[in-house]
Motif scaffolding. Structure first.
Motif, PDB file in Angstrom:
ATOM      1  N   GLU A   1      -0.673   4.251  -1.879  1.00 42.09           N
ATOM      2  CA  GLU A   1      -1.856   4.783  -1.202  1.00 42.09           C
ATOM      3  C   GLU A   1      -1.476   5.597   0.036  1.00 42.09           C
ATOM      4  OE1 GLU A   1      -1.481   1.772  -2.279  1.00 42.09           O
ATOM      5  OE2 GLU A   1      -3.268   1.062  -3.349  1.00 42.09           O
TER       6      GLU A   1
ATOM      7  N   ASP B   1      -2.588   9.209   1.366  1.00 37.01           N
ATOM      8  CA  ASP B   1      -3.467   9.318   2.538  1.00 37.01           C
ATOM      9  C   ASP B   1      -2.839  10.031   3.733  1.00 37.01           C
ATOM     10  OD1 ASP B   1      -5.343   7.955   1.085  1.00 37.01           O
ATOM     11  OD2 ASP B   1      -5.006   6.021   2.053  1.00 37.01           O
TER      12      ASP B   1
ATOM     13  N   SER C   1      -6.158   3.675   3.671  1.00 37.28           N
ATOM     14  CA  SER C   1      -5.652   2.501   2.959  1.00 37.28           C
ATOM     15  C   SER C   1      -5.196   1.382   3.889  1.00 37.28           C
ATOM     16  CB  SER C   1      -4.491   2.901   2.045  1.00 37.28           C
ATOM     17  OG  SER C   1      -3.512   3.616   2.769  1.00 37.28           O
TER      18      SER C   1
ATOM     19  N   ILE D   1       0.828  -1.221   0.000  1.00 34.43           N
ATOM     20  CA  ILE D   1       0.000   0.000   0.000  1.00 34.43           C
ATOM     21  C   ILE D   1       0.856   1.263   0.000  1.00 34.43           C
ATOM     22  CG2 ILE D   1      -1.936  -1.141   1.140  1.00 34.43           C
ATOM     23  CD1 ILE D   1      -1.045   0.153   3.773  1.00 34.43           C
TER      24      ILE D   1
END
Length: 235
Positions: A172, A176, A219, A169
């Motif tokens: 992401e 984020d 995420s 991730i």
């Protein structure tokens, strides 16, 4: 940052070293639900796991309701696919697997089956944390449970799992998290990697700090969430 290939090498090192006695005791005390319509297999799995040192076992010829299973807070489900839930779902054991994972993606499920599932249900079967083909030796079944639960009871395996999820991730997280949190995460991650390589005892502190940052990220994966809720690690 450690790549997945480098993490795989660390996994091999940990596997060769084996789990500590404390970690094994914790896993052996895990609450396990066994569901199998074959009385002979059900007894074999139950007795075999007891022989291997597991102490908290529950067995069922037919699947309890999804709510009943979830309310018992099992650590892992051992699930047969055939004739265990035909009155509950037309997909039988596969339906139980799907419904449980829909309600609680973090619940470990090991499928034990004598069937050869068709390609059409492969996506559902892939929801399982492991699949073991019958017949099954007690030692192999115990090893499967160890492999699935070790990430939640051993600090070094938990470190590897967390780092693999962070790799997954990474893009992401850049979206984020704010700048300050990204910087903190970067240094905590590097510190965790160093301590993991050196097998230092205080990796849990780094895991907890990383998870604290990740709680604010959209995420955050279900696997990281499970680590967060189940840090019963060998400290």
């Amino acid at each position: 940052m450690l790549t997945n290939t480098e993490l795989k090498k660390l996994e091999i090192e940990l596997f060769e070293k084996g789990l500590s006695n404390l970690t094994l005791r914790k896993i052996r005390n895990s609450k396990i639900c066994i569901i199998d319509n074959e009385v002979k297999d059900l007894k074999s799995f139950f007795d075999g796991l007891k022989t291997e040192g597991f102490t908290n076992l529950n067995k069922f010829k037919k699947s309890p309701s999804i709510n009943d299973i979830l309310n018992e807070h099992y650590d892992i489900i051992l699930l047969d696919l055939n004739d265990v839930a035909q009155d509950m779902t037309e997909m039988d054991g596969l339906g139980v697997l799907q419904l449980l994972k829909q309600r609680n993606p973090n619940l470990p499920i090991l499928v034990i089956t004598g069937q050869n599932p068709s390609p059409e249900v492969r996506d559902i079967l892939n929801l399982a944390d492991g699949v073991r083909k019958k017949p099954v030796l007690a030692s192999d079944l115990a090893n499967d449970v160890d492999i699935i639960l070790r990430y939640y009871h051993d600090k070094y395996w938990a470190s590897i799992l967390l780092l693999k999820e962070l790799n997954k991730i990474d893009i992401e997280l850049k979206r984020d998290l704010g700048f300050i949190k990204r910087v903190k995460l970067h240094y905590l991650r590097k510190s965790l990697e160093t301590k993991l390589i050196k097998k230092e005892d205080d990796v849990i502190t780094k895991i907890e700090k990383i998870i604290k940052i990740l709680r604010s990220a959209k995420s955050m994966t279900s696997i990281i969430a499970k680590l967060s809720s189940n840090l019963a690690l060998d400290a």
